[in-house]
Scaffold this motif. Structure first.
Motif, PDB file in Angstrom:
ATOM      1  N   GLN A 105       0.838  -1.199  -0.129  1.00 10.46           N
ATOM      2  CA  GLN A 105       0.026  -0.168  -0.040  1.00 10.46           C
ATOM      3  C   GLN A 105       0.919   1.262  -0.206  1.00 10.46           C
ATOM      4  O   GLN A 105       0.399   2.203  -0.850  1.00 10.46           O
ATOM      5  CB  GLN A 105      -0.713  -0.069   1.317  1.00 10.46           C
ATOM      6  N   LYS A 108       2.758   1.550  -3.762  1.00 10.65           N
ATOM      7  CA  LYS A 108       2.055   1.583  -4.678  1.00 10.65           C
ATOM      8  C   LYS A 108       1.244   2.801  -4.777  1.00 10.65           C
ATOM      9  O   LYS A 108       0.566   3.264  -3.943  1.00 10.65           O
ATOM     10  CB  LYS A 108       1.070   0.460  -5.024  1.00 10.65           C
ATOM     11  N   PRO A 110      -2.333   4.979  -6.073  1.00 12.28           N
ATOM     12  CA  PRO A 110      -3.964   4.380  -6.084  1.00 12.28           C
ATOM     13  C   PRO A 110      -4.059   4.143  -7.605  1.00 12.28           C
ATOM     14  O   PRO A 110      -3.321   4.605  -8.653  1.00 12.28           O
ATOM     15  CB  PRO A 110      -4.583   5.881  -5.949  1.00 12.28           C
ATOM     16  N   PRO A 111      -4.771   3.152  -7.848  1.00  8.72           N
ATOM     17  CA  PRO A 111      -5.956   2.315  -6.906  1.00  8.72           C
ATOM     18  C   PRO A 111      -5.214   1.068  -6.372  1.00  8.72           C
ATOM     19  O   PRO A 111      -5.784   0.304  -5.536  1.00  8.72           O
ATOM     20  CB  PRO A 111      -7.038   1.981  -7.794  1.00  8.72           C
ATOM     21  N   LYS A 112      -3.850   0.854  -6.557  1.00 10.79           N
ATOM     22  CA  LYS A 112      -3.025  -0.385  -6.166  1.00 10.79           C
ATOM     23  C   LYS A 112      -2.922  -0.064  -4.486  1.00 10.79           C
ATOM     24  O   LYS A 112      -2.530  -1.027  -3.871  1.00 10.79           O
ATOM     25  CB  LYS A 112      -1.823  -0.792  -6.832  1.00 10.79           C
ATOM     26  N   THR A 114      -1.571   3.519  -1.602  1.00  8.36           N
ATOM     27  CA  THR A 114      -1.830   4.783  -1.217  1.00  8.36           C
ATOM     28  C   THR A 114      -0.745   5.809  -1.231  1.00  8.36           C
ATOM     29  O   THR A 114      -0.757   6.844  -0.475  1.00  8.36           O
ATOM     30  CB  THR A 114      -2.363   4.483   0.420  1.00  8.36           C
ATOM     31  N   ASN A 136       2.026   4.633 -13.678  1.00  7.79           N
ATOM     32  CA  ASN A 136       1.888   3.397 -14.090  1.00  7.79           C
ATOM     33  C   ASN A 136       3.611   2.632 -14.084  1.00  7.79           C
ATOM     34  O   ASN A 136       3.594   1.441 -13.723  1.00  7.79           O
ATOM     35  CB  ASN A 136       1.430   3.113 -15.327  1.00  7.79           C
ATOM     36  N   ASP A 139       4.657   1.896 -10.560  1.00 11.41           N
ATOM     37  CA  ASP A 139       4.127   0.669  -9.991  1.00 11.41           C
ATOM     38  C   ASP A 139       4.651  -0.546 -10.868  1.00 11.41           C
ATOM     39  O   ASP A 139       4.714  -1.745  -9.942  1.00 11.41           O
ATOM     40  CB  ASP A 139       2.622   0.807 -10.235  1.00 11.41           C
TER      41      ASP A 139
END
Length: 257
Positions: A105, A108, A110-112, A114, A136, A139
């Protein structure tokens, strides 16, 4: 944004790196020139300001080393490391699935997750990169590596590694041996080695890369033979041992006034 270590591990290759816990960009450069794959800047046991962390990462980038950070227990440590340009984080004392979820959390966007979004920092080339492309890519290419270094973590290994976003596990053998009560015998105690062997077997069964720390070349070779694909030696220990070996090899007569 690319991550050569993540790419090599994905194709089954082995990688070798160094831990370093002091502010020494020149040593980082030397490690890169020596041909290592990655550097782990130790913000758990080391002493770094955020700006020093950034300079260490910059030094790694300059010589083709993949910079990773073993983060501290500060909740902002993952964010700070990644914003400085780290290509991944090693997270100490991940003992449960909930711990692993929390690490993902924080790493990564959002949405993966915070992780707070900004584009004015070094990881986004101070604003040259932005929007979905940067978010992206970050991530996709950063690595999230939980430390398995307690008996509780070893027992929860499968559930920890089931968390989406976890890239590999790292066995912290020193902490594991201390946690198991073997302060004198250390990581080579048979009971500790049994746990370590079981972790390698579980990782192989899940086709998941696993890494560990090694004290020297023999330890690194042993880890690779056991199934590790990611091994890190401790740079300062290697330097100290090399200096001692050289001094002994000189066979000089030390004279004192």
């Amino acid at each position: 944004m690319k991550n050569a270590v993540k790419e090599k591990l994905a194709t089954g290759k082995q990688v070798l790196g160094c831990f370093i816990g002091i502010y020494a960009p020149n040593i980082v450069e030397i490690i890169g020139y020596a041909g290592y794959d990655f550097i782990v800047i130790d913000d758990e046991h080391g002493a770094f300001s955020h700006s020093e962390l950034e300079q260490m990462i910059r030094a790694a980038d300059s010589v083709g080393l993949v910079p990773l950070v073993r983060v501290s227990y500060d909740p902002s440590s993952i964010q700070k490391a990644l914003d400085r340009g780290a290509k991944g984080v090693q997270v100490p004392m991940v003992n449960t699935k909930a711990d692993a979820i929390q690490a993902v959390q924080r790493a990564k966007f959002p949405p993966k997750g915070t992780r707070g979004a900004a584009y004015s920092h070094r990881a986004a080339r101070f604003g040259k990169d932005s929007g979905a492309a940067f978010l992206n890519a970050s991530d996709d290419h950063i690595m999230i590596i939980p430390h398995i270094e307690t008996l509780e973590a070893a027992e929860n290994f499968e559930s920890i590694m089931s968390v989406e976003g976890i890239d590999m596990a790292f066995i912290g053998t020193t902490d594991l041996s201390v946690n198991m009560g073997y302060k004198e015998a250390g990581p080579m105690h048979p009971d500790v080695q049994k746990v370590v062997s079981d972790l390698y077997a579980k990782a192989a069964k899940k086709d998941m890369p696993i890494g560990t720390v090694a004290a020297n070349a023999e330890g690194a070779k042993r880890a690779f033979a056991q199934g590790a694909s990611y091994v890190s030696v401790v740079a300062l220990s290697v330097i100290l041992q090399s200096l001692e070996d050289l001094r002994h090899a000189c066979q000089y007569e030390e004279k004192r006034p």
